[in-house]
Design a protein around this motif. Structure first.
Motif, PDB file in Angstrom:
ATOM      1  N   ILE A 348       0.864  -1.177   0.000  1.00 51.51           N
ATOM      2  CA  ILE A 348       0.000   0.000   0.000  1.00 51.51           C
ATOM      3  C   ILE A 348       0.896   1.221   0.000  1.00 51.51           C
ATOM      4  CG2 ILE A 348      -0.182  -0.036   2.525  1.00 51.51           C
ATOM      5  CD1 ILE A 348      -2.987   1.212   2.172  1.00 51.51           C
ATOM      6  N   SER A 349       0.547   2.205  -0.792  1.00 50.88           N
ATOM      7  CA  SER A 349       1.365   3.415  -0.885  1.00 50.88           C
ATOM      8  C   SER A 349       0.455   4.626  -0.974  1.00 50.88           C
ATOM      9  CB  SER A 349       2.295   3.361  -2.105  1.00 50.88           C
ATOM     10  OG  SER A 349       1.558   3.327  -3.300  1.00 50.88           O
ATOM     11  N   THR A 350       0.906   5.684  -0.364  1.00 52.99           N
ATOM     12  CA  THR A 350       0.192   6.961  -0.435  1.00 52.99           C
ATOM     13  C   THR A 350       1.203   8.063  -0.706  1.00 52.99           C
ATOM     14  OG1 THR A 350       0.397   7.335   1.958  1.00 52.99           O
ATOM     15  CG2 THR A 350      -1.590   6.221   1.176  1.00 52.99           C
ATOM     16  N   GLN A 351       0.804   9.005  -1.522  1.00 52.72           N
ATOM     17  CA  GLN A 351       1.640  10.157  -1.853  1.00 52.72           C
ATOM     18  C   GLN A 351       0.749  11.392  -1.841  1.00 52.72           C
ATOM     19  OE1 GLN A 351       5.017  10.020  -2.859  1.00 52.72           O
ATOM     20  NE2 GLN A 351       5.318  12.130  -3.492  1.00 52.72           N
ATOM     21  N   ALA A 352       1.170  12.403  -1.107  1.00 47.59           N
ATOM     22  CA  ALA A 352       0.411  13.654  -1.039  1.00 47.59           C
ATOM     23  C   ALA A 352       1.363  14.815  -1.275  1.00 47.59           C
ATOM     24  CB  ALA A 352      -0.276  13.802   0.309  1.00 47.59           C
ATOM     25  N   SER A 353       0.919  15.792  -2.030  1.00 42.75           N
ATOM     26  CA  SER A 353       1.786  16.940  -2.326  1.00 42.75           C
ATOM     27  C   SER A 353       0.955  18.212  -2.372  1.00 42.75           C
ATOM     28  CB  SER A 353       2.520  16.745  -3.652  1.00 42.75           C
ATOM     29  OG  SER A 353       1.629  16.775  -4.751  1.00 42.75           O
ATOM     30  N   MET A 354       1.613  19.312  -2.124  1.00 47.25           N
ATOM     31  CA  MET A 354       1.013  20.637  -2.233  1.00 47.25           C
ATOM     32  C   MET A 354       1.996  21.519  -2.982  1.00 47.25           C
ATOM     33  SD  MET A 354      -0.402  23.188   0.767  1.00 47.25           S
ATOM     34  CE  MET A 354       1.185  23.316   1.579  1.00 47.25           C
ATOM     35  N   SER A 355       1.528  22.189  -4.007  1.00 48.86           N
ATOM     36  CA  SER A 355       2.417  23.022  -4.817  1.00 48.86           C
ATOM     37  C   SER A 355       1.676  24.254  -5.272  1.00 48.86           C
ATOM     38  CB  SER A 355       2.928  22.237  -6.030  1.00 48.86           C
ATOM     39  OG  SER A 355       1.860  21.872  -6.882  1.00 48.86           O
ATOM     40  N   GLY A 356       2.443  25.240  -5.682  1.00 48.26           N
ATOM     41  CA  GLY A 356       1.870  26.486  -6.174  1.00 48.26           C
ATOM     42  C   GLY A 356       2.871  27.602  -6.060  1.00 48.26           C
ATOM     43  N   GLY A 357       2.375  28.834  -6.079  1.00 47.34           N
ATOM     44  CA  GLY A 357       3.264  29.970  -5.951  1.00 47.34           C
ATOM     45  C   GLY A 357       2.901  31.074  -6.918  1.00 47.34           C
ATOM     46  N   SER A 358       3.759  32.068  -6.928  1.00 51.65           N
ATOM     47  CA  SER A 358       3.564  33.233  -7.780  1.00 51.65           C
ATOM     48  C   SER A 358       4.724  33.318  -8.761  1.00 51.65           C
ATOM     49  CB  SER A 358       3.512  34.492  -6.918  1.00 51.65           C
ATOM     50  OG  SER A 358       4.739  34.683  -6.236  1.00 51.65           O
ATOM     51  N   ASN A 359       4.818  34.458  -9.445  1.00 52.40           N
ATOM     52  CA  ASN A 359       5.920  34.646 -10.382  1.00 52.40           C
ATOM     53  C   ASN A 359       7.259  34.791  -9.673  1.00 52.40           C
ATOM     54  OD1 ASN A 359       4.261  34.628 -12.677  1.00 52.40           O
ATOM     55  ND2 ASN A 359       3.668  36.754 -12.310  1.00 52.40           N
ATOM     56  N   THR A 360       7.232  35.153  -8.411  1.00 47.98           N
ATOM     57  CA  THR A 360       8.490  35.351  -7.672  1.00 47.98           C
ATOM     58  C   THR A 360       8.769  34.246  -6.680  1.00 47.98           C
ATOM     59  OG1 THR A 360       7.328  36.723  -6.047  1.00 47.98           O
ATOM     60  CG2 THR A 360       8.369  37.858  -7.913  1.00 47.98           C
ATOM     61  N   TYR A 361       7.817  33.378  -6.450  1.00 44.38           N
ATOM     62  CA  TYR A 361       8.057  32.302  -5.477  1.00 44.38           C
ATOM     63  C   TYR A 361       7.219  31.089  -5.847  1.00 44.38           C
ATOM     64  CZ  TYR A 361       8.438  29.778  -1.070  1.00 44.38           C
ATOM     65  OH  TYR A 361       8.682  28.822  -0.122  1.00 44.38           O
ATOM     66  N   GLN A 362       7.878  29.936  -5.952  1.00 44.69           N
ATOM     67  CA  GLN A 362       7.198  28.689  -6.231  1.00 44.69           C
ATOM     68  C   GLN A 362       7.641  27.655  -5.199  1.00 44.69           C
ATOM     69  OE1 GLN A 362       9.471  29.643  -9.126  1.00 44.69           O
ATOM     70  NE2 GLN A 362       8.013  31.346  -9.304  1.00 44.69           N
ATOM     71  N   TYR A 363       6.745  26.738  -4.879  1.00 42.42           N
ATOM     72  CA  TYR A 363       7.065  25.762  -3.857  1.00 42.42           C
ATOM     73  C   TYR A 363       6.373  24.437  -4.169  1.00 42.42           C
ATOM     74  CZ  TYR A 363       2.351  26.575  -2.123  1.00 42.42           C
ATOM     75  OH  TYR A 363       0.986  26.673  -2.036  1.00 42.42           O
ATOM     76  N   LEU A 364       6.933  23.394  -3.590  1.00 41.18           N
ATOM     77  CA  LEU A 364       6.325  22.068  -3.630  1.00 41.18           C
ATOM     78  C   LEU A 364       6.763  21.326  -2.379  1.00 41.18           C
ATOM     79  CD1 LEU A 364       5.928  19.541  -6.491  1.00 41.18           C
ATOM     80  CD2 LEU A 364       7.070  18.807  -4.417  1.00 41.18           C
ATOM     81  N   ILE A 365       5.816  20.752  -1.691  1.00 36.13           N
ATOM     82  CA  ILE A 365       6.111  19.912  -0.540  1.00 36.13           C
ATOM     83  C   ILE A 365       5.284  18.653  -0.665  1.00 36.13           C
ATOM     84  CG2 ILE A 365       4.395  21.119   0.888  1.00 36.13           C
ATOM     85  CD1 ILE A 365       6.183  20.430   3.304  1.00 36.13           C
ATOM     86  N   SER A 366       5.921  17.502  -0.462  1.00 41.57           N
ATOM     87  CA  SER A 366       5.211  16.237  -0.619  1.00 41.57           C
ATOM     88  C   SER A 366       5.688  15.259   0.437  1.00 41.57           C
ATOM     89  CB  SER A 366       5.440  15.652  -2.023  1.00 41.57           C
ATOM     90  OG  SER A 366       6.794  15.289  -2.204  1.00 41.57           O
ATOM     91  N   HIS A 388       9.609  15.458   0.711  1.00 45.40           N
ATOM     92  CA  HIS A 388      10.336  16.122  -0.368  1.00 45.40           C
ATOM     93  C   HIS A 388       9.905  17.585  -0.396  1.00 45.40           C
ATOM     94  CE1 HIS A 388      12.269  16.894  -4.195  1.00 45.40           C
ATOM     95  NE2 HIS A 388      11.130  17.338  -4.688  1.00 45.40           N
ATOM     96  N   LEU A 389      10.882  18.476  -0.483  1.00 47.18           N
ATOM     97  CA  LEU A 389      10.611  19.909  -0.451  1.00 47.18           C
ATOM     98  C   LEU A 389      11.401  20.604  -1.541  1.00 47.18           C
ATOM     99  CD1 LEU A 389       9.467  22.494   0.930  1.00 47.18           C
ATOM    100  CD2 LEU A 389      11.513  22.471   2.380  1.00 47.18           C
ATOM    101  N   SER A 390      10.733  21.489  -2.273  1.00 44.12           N
ATOM    102  CA  SER A 390      11.397  22.295  -3.294  1.00 44.12           C
ATOM    103  C   SER A 390      10.841  23.711  -3.240  1.00 44.12           C
ATOM    104  CB  SER A 390      11.177  21.694  -4.689  1.00 44.12           C
ATOM    105  OG  SER A 390      11.685  22.552  -5.688  1.00 44.12           O
ATOM    106  N   THR A 391      11.721  24.684  -3.184  1.00 41.26           N
ATOM    107  CA  THR A 391      11.306  26.087  -3.205  1.00 41.26           C
ATOM    108  C   THR A 391      12.177  26.842  -4.194  1.00 41.26           C
ATOM    109  OG1 THR A 391      12.818  26.735  -1.413  1.00 41.26           O
ATOM    110  CG2 THR A 391      10.603  25.999  -0.786  1.00 41.26           C
ATOM    111  N   ASN A 392      11.600  27.847  -4.811  1.00 39.87           N
ATOM    112  CA  ASN A 392      12.329  28.698  -5.734  1.00 39.87           C
ATOM    113  C   ASN A 392      11.846  30.134  -5.546  1.00 39.87           C
ATOM    114  OD1 ASN A 392      14.014  29.392  -8.032  1.00 39.87           O
ATOM    115  ND2 ASN A 392      12.093  29.677  -9.143  1.00 39.87           N
ATOM    116  N   ALA A 393      12.777  31.042  -5.259  1.00 38.65           N
ATOM    117  CA  ALA A 393      12.438  32.447  -5.030  1.00 38.65           C
ATOM    118  C   ALA A 393      13.193  33.316  -6.018  1.00 38.65           C
ATOM    119  CB  ALA A 393      12.779  32.851  -3.598  1.00 38.65           C
TER     120      ALA A 393
END
Length: 1012
Positions: A348-366, A388-393
């Protein structure tokens, strides 16, 4: 009017006039640009040349996207609206034109305009213009001078289980990925375009988000199942991987210098994207089974074999030498394949993520969680979870950006002390595994004792982190630095309790435990500078940078014996004897590198790369070396003579590359003098003796790579053909030179001018067969033909350490074996050919028949079908090869107290019989002939196979259903891995070729993906 009011009014009038003038200039600026397949980067550069503006944009702008344009004195506003289409917005900020990605729910701030009649059409979604990641940059297949194969994230997660490397099977031409077993964590054999070294490592260089990643968890934490080279990729979450790019030829790999001889595999994890916040969930559950069973003797056939063996040997069975005949129930039957490896594993496996952002900041956390049980009896399982975490500013003017990417995974594994597959050949009439009272039966070698001990428990943690800083100093000039860190650590214990012994003898035995600790730490810093210049029809790109890397590895082993109670096994204080060892290694690496790319008229391409390397693995006089490559390509369909053919031949490119790379997979400290313990002691002290001498000229193995390629597209690129011929020559081989005894050491490791050649042909054919409103069918077929040869071995007096004797002029994988000539009709023993091809006994056989174990060809065929909301993907993997014949057991001949494959029924029984297999025996009288049969052509067989590697059937929710459920996306799917295999191979699996290792498992799972 007061003086101050007059001044303010005058200032406002002047400021308004300035704004109107600026707006007027923006409207009046016009540009003229004409060309085919121009990237956004080239278009931006040409606009900068013809106007006084420069561009500012973030990392989310795809500069490699191409477009056909024909602008003649077109206003700048119209040009920008056309080339940026609906994906990006733009605005003037003084002399800067700021480009931003349009979030999915917002409209561009500037008014949209209807494109004029000469507006070009964007080329999107085509394979030629997809972005591929190369060393320290990106490009497209169209403008790439090297050979790179890209695999995208959607193809990775579903097909790889717990190891992302499995997603490469059957998809990448030239790459052979072989599983050694069906349990997660077992070693993976990865080889790209053949074997380049006689005795040293030949795995590609793996890089995850810019961090070199050691693919091996050395020592396997003491697990007999994982082995000494456990796969460290088992501790990477495939769901976090966005793309895998395989770099092959010199143009693509020479910039990695001494580490690029065996190819480079770049793995990039998922990043955030601008837009509104999106929550994604992926939940799946599945079952695993052993996909293939071998046909064994049943109880009647087995007992017949045993009785016949005693008759043939003239020996009377007794309870001591034949308990299966005289003590065990002759009517009892146990299918040990079903009992030991025929269970059902659940996952059994589960994966959840949240992502989004604006033109100056983007993010993803899962985050993810996965639990998988085994097909073995018992409660063995693998449980893991991670983040897993990714951010871009980006700065407001888009000139500065900072990114952070990090992943953490924690894994807990429980395994038996041995692979139960090694016991499937137990006699079928063995006594019950459990007594009537439910206790274990200790009266025989019961495999179920393995459920008690030894037991292996491991906890592994893996951390990957990367920070990237980028600053656009001037138009076209970008400075950036990447800093990476990887920490892989694990602790394990293997406990052998008193419970493995029969109760009657436990008071004469003691328990034991083994504890292992592993830690690998990698650090890297890579500053870089890139400069892009567009002048007339020339597009130039320059790269310069450096690398500073360190890697430390520590292994600790602790052994404790003499435990009187199982309850104390985890506390070494209660052991009678405790001893251990520690091994450490440190590796340091420094380099400077550069690259220059030239594109003239999108027709002529040239790429030059160079690297200067320094490594701690080599002798003081050879620690630094230089490597380089040149790649060139000609897109001949851009030439005038090809214009009339473009309706049929829409794309054509000739490319070639040549360069040098090195291989540093030789371990640490090999150039230093080494010592070993002497046998025995003197005054209770163990002495040392030299084993290998110091070599100051210990240097890298060198590979010269050549490649010629032809890439073509037909019918507007609906059909794409890629053909590549490669030729590698590897020299400077590191081998152990024997030394006379007078030196005091047995050998010295040095470079031998032996030459290995690898050459082959890779073909890829992709086609868009049908594409209309309701139905789409696309496929891709790849096949590789490779050949390996030892061209020169200049000093035959130097013995090779390999178990396979290499022969000059032949493949490294080629063996010379005896030729079997059947079974002697008179005696029932194996016969073999002598030098005159006459049948002789084993002791007179001549081993002169060549057998090459390397695959003749391999590849895959992938098909994708889409009908409205339904999708079907099928991947077939194939290999043509010879392999080990597992019918022969090196320890148990037919007739011994061990079950056999059913094919041994075709044996010799009486004088005059023409049989395939020798007579049954339960003594060692026929041992010589049997061993020679294993080392003859009988010991090898056709191991070719076609495997249904992956199938996925899916249904995407229609728009009305999504609206009613308030979802952005929704899909349910059914996946299958290793569903079936076509092969004539008689063993468990044609890929692993082992009778003691669990084969790759068949897995069927179903899942649901939704986005909120």
């Amino acid at each position: 009017m007061p003086e101050r009011t007059k001044c303010c009014t005058l200032f406002l009038l002047l400021y308004t006039c300035c704004l109107l003038q600026v707006h007027g200039q923006q409207g009046r600026n016009s540009v003229s640009i004409s060309g085919r397949h121009l990237s956004l980067q080239q278009l931006f550069n040409k606009i900068q040349e013809q106007t006084s503006y420069y561009f500012s944009y973030g990392a989310d702008v795809d500069l490699s996207r191409t477009i056909n344009v024909d602008f003649k004195q077109t206003t700048l506003q119209t040009v920008l609206n056309t080339i940026l289409a609906k994906d990006y917005s733009w605005e003037f900020d003084g002399r800067s034109i700021n480009i931003r990605m349009i979030p999915s729910t917002t409209l561009p701030p500037n008014p949209t305009h209807t494109p004029v009649s000469d507006s070009p059409t964007l080329i999107q979604g085509k394979a030629l213009d997809e972005t591929v990641i190369i060393a320290y940059g990106t490009t497209t297949h169209r403008f790439n001078t090297g050979n790179v194969t890209a695999i995208k994230g959607e193809s990775i997660a579903g097909q790889s289980g717990t190891n992302p490397l499995l997603a490469l099977q059957g998809r990448v031409p030239g790459l052979l990925v072989t599983q050694t077993g069906g349990i997660g964590g077992m070693a993976m054999k990865v080889q790209l375009r053949g074997q380049n070294s006689l005795e040293n490592g030949t795995q590609p260089l793996f890089i995850i988000d810019g961090i070199p990643y050691n693919p091996i968890l050395s020592g396997g934490l003491g697990s007999q199942i994982w082995g000494e080279k456990a796969s460290a990729f088992n501790f990477i979450n495939p769901e976090d991987v966005e793309s895998i790019d395989v770099l092959k030829d010199a143009d693509a790999t020479a910039i990695y210098g001494s580490r690029g001889a065996n190819g480079v595999i770049l793995i990039n994890t998922r990043k955030g994207k601008a837009g509104k916040t999106v929550l994604r969930f992926n939940i799946a559950t599945g079952l695993t089974h052993t996909g293939r069973h071998v046909q064994l003797l049943n109880t009647q056939q087995y007992l017949e074999m045993r009785n016949e063996a005693f008759r043939n040997d003239g020996v009377k069975p007794t309870e001591r030498n034949a308990p299966d005949l005289l003590k065990w129930d002759p009517a009892r039957y146990t299918d040990w394949q079903k009992a030991l490896i025929g269970g059902t594993g659940k996952n059994i496996s589960t994966q959840a993520s949240m992502s989004g952002g604006s033109n100056t900041y983007q993010y993803l956390i899962s985050g993810h969680y996965r639990r998988e049980t085994m097909v073995f009896p018992g409660s063995f399982a693998d449980t893991r979870g991670g983040l897993h975490l990714s951010t871009n500013a980006n700065s407001t003017d888009q000139r500065f950006s900072a990114t952070f990417t990090g992943s953490f995974l924690a894994d807990k594994t429980t395994l038996p002390g041995f692979d139960f597959t090694s016991s499937i050949l137990l006699p079928p009439n063995t006594p019950p595994a459990y007594l009537e009272d439910g206790s274990l039966n200790y009266s025989w070698l019961n495999p179920y004792i393995g459920l008690v001990g030894p037991l292996f428990n491991a906890d592994v943690k893996n951390l990957l982190a990367n920070i990237g800083l980028q600053y656009r100093l001037l138009p076209g000039l970008v400075l950036k630095t990447n800093v990476g860190y990887n920490w892989l650590t694990g602790r394990s214990s293997s406990l052998t309790p008193l419970a493995i012994y029969a109760p009657a003898i436990r008071n004469t035995r003691t328990g034991s435990s083994q504890h292992f600790h592993y830690e690998g730490i990698s650090r890297i810093i890579e500053p870089q500078a890139t400069y892009t210049l567009d002048k007339c029809a020339w597009h130039l790109q320059f790269l310069a940078g450096g690398t500073l890397q360190g890697y430390n590895e520590n292994q600790d082993a602790l052994y404790a014996d003499g435990f009187k109670s199982d309850a104390l096994l985890n506390n070494i204080y209660y052991a009678d004897t405790v001893y251990g060892k520690t091994e450490t290694a440190a590796y340091r690496y420094v380099a400077l590198f550069g690259r220059m790319g030239i594109n003239y008229k999108n027709r002529y391409l040239l790429n030059l790369s160079v690297r200067r390397d320094g490594s701690s693995r080599f002798g003081p006089r050879k620690q630094f070396a230089s490597f380089g490559a040149i790649g060139a390509a000609w897109i001949f369909t851009e030439a005038p003579f090809a214009k009339p053919l473009q309706r049929i031949l829409s794309f054509g490119k000739l490319r070639a590359s040549y360069g040098t790379t090195g291989n540093d997979q030789i371990g640490d400290y090999q150039y230093l003098g080494q010592y070993k313990n002497v046998d025995g002691t003197y005054q209770n002290v163990t002495g040392l003796r030299p084993a290998s001498l110091f070599n100051a000229d210990f240097a890298w193995e060198l590979t010269r790579k050549s490649e010629f390629g032809l890439d073509m597209g037909f019918l507007h690129d609906k059909i794409l053909l890629y053909a590549s011929y490669y030729l590698y020559r590897s020299s400077n081989q590191l081998v152990s030179y024997p030394l006379p005894d007078i030196t005091g050491a047995g050998s010295i490791i040095g470079n031998l001018p032996a030459v290995i050649r690898n050459n082959g042909l890779e073909l890829v054919l992709s086609a868009q067969h049908i594409r209309n409103k309701n139905f789409e069918w696309a496929s891709s077929f790849n096949i590789t033909f490779g050949r390996n040869q030892l061209l020169r071995y200049p000093d035959p007096t130097i013995p090779m350490q390999s178990s396979v004797g290499f022969v000059e002029g032949q493949a490294l994988s080629q063996l010379y074996v005896a030729t079997a000539m059947g079974v002697d009709p008179a005696t029932g023993t194996y016969q073999f050919a002598d030098a005159n091809h006459h049948p002789v006994p084993a002791n007179k056989a001549v081993e002169s028949k060549p057998i090459d174990m390397a695959p003749v060809c391999y590849g895959g065929w992938r098909n994708n079908f889409q009908w409205r909301g339904f999708g079907l993907e099928v991947l077939l993997q194939f290999t043509k090869q010879r392999g080990l014949n597992t019918i022969f057991d090196p320890n148990y001949m037919p007739g011994y107290l061990q079950n056999q494959y059913a094919v041994v029924l075709s044996r010799w029984q009486q004088a005059g019989d023409i049989a395939t297999y020798q007579r049954y025996t339960q003594t060692g009288s026929l041992r010589d002939g049997y061993r020679q049969a294993i080392e003859s052509d009988l010991g090898y067989t056709d191991a070719s196979f076609i495997r249904c590697r992956y199938v996925e059937a899916s249904w995407s929710f229609p728009s009305k259903l999504l609206q009613s459920l308030h979802l952005q996306e929704g899909k349910c799917y059914l996946q299958g891995q290793n569903l079936f295999t076509w092969t004539s191979y008689k063993g468990l699996d044609a890929e692993t070729q082992s009778k003691t290792t669990l084969p790759p498992l068949r897995m069927v799972s179903c899942g649901l993906k939704i986005a909120l």
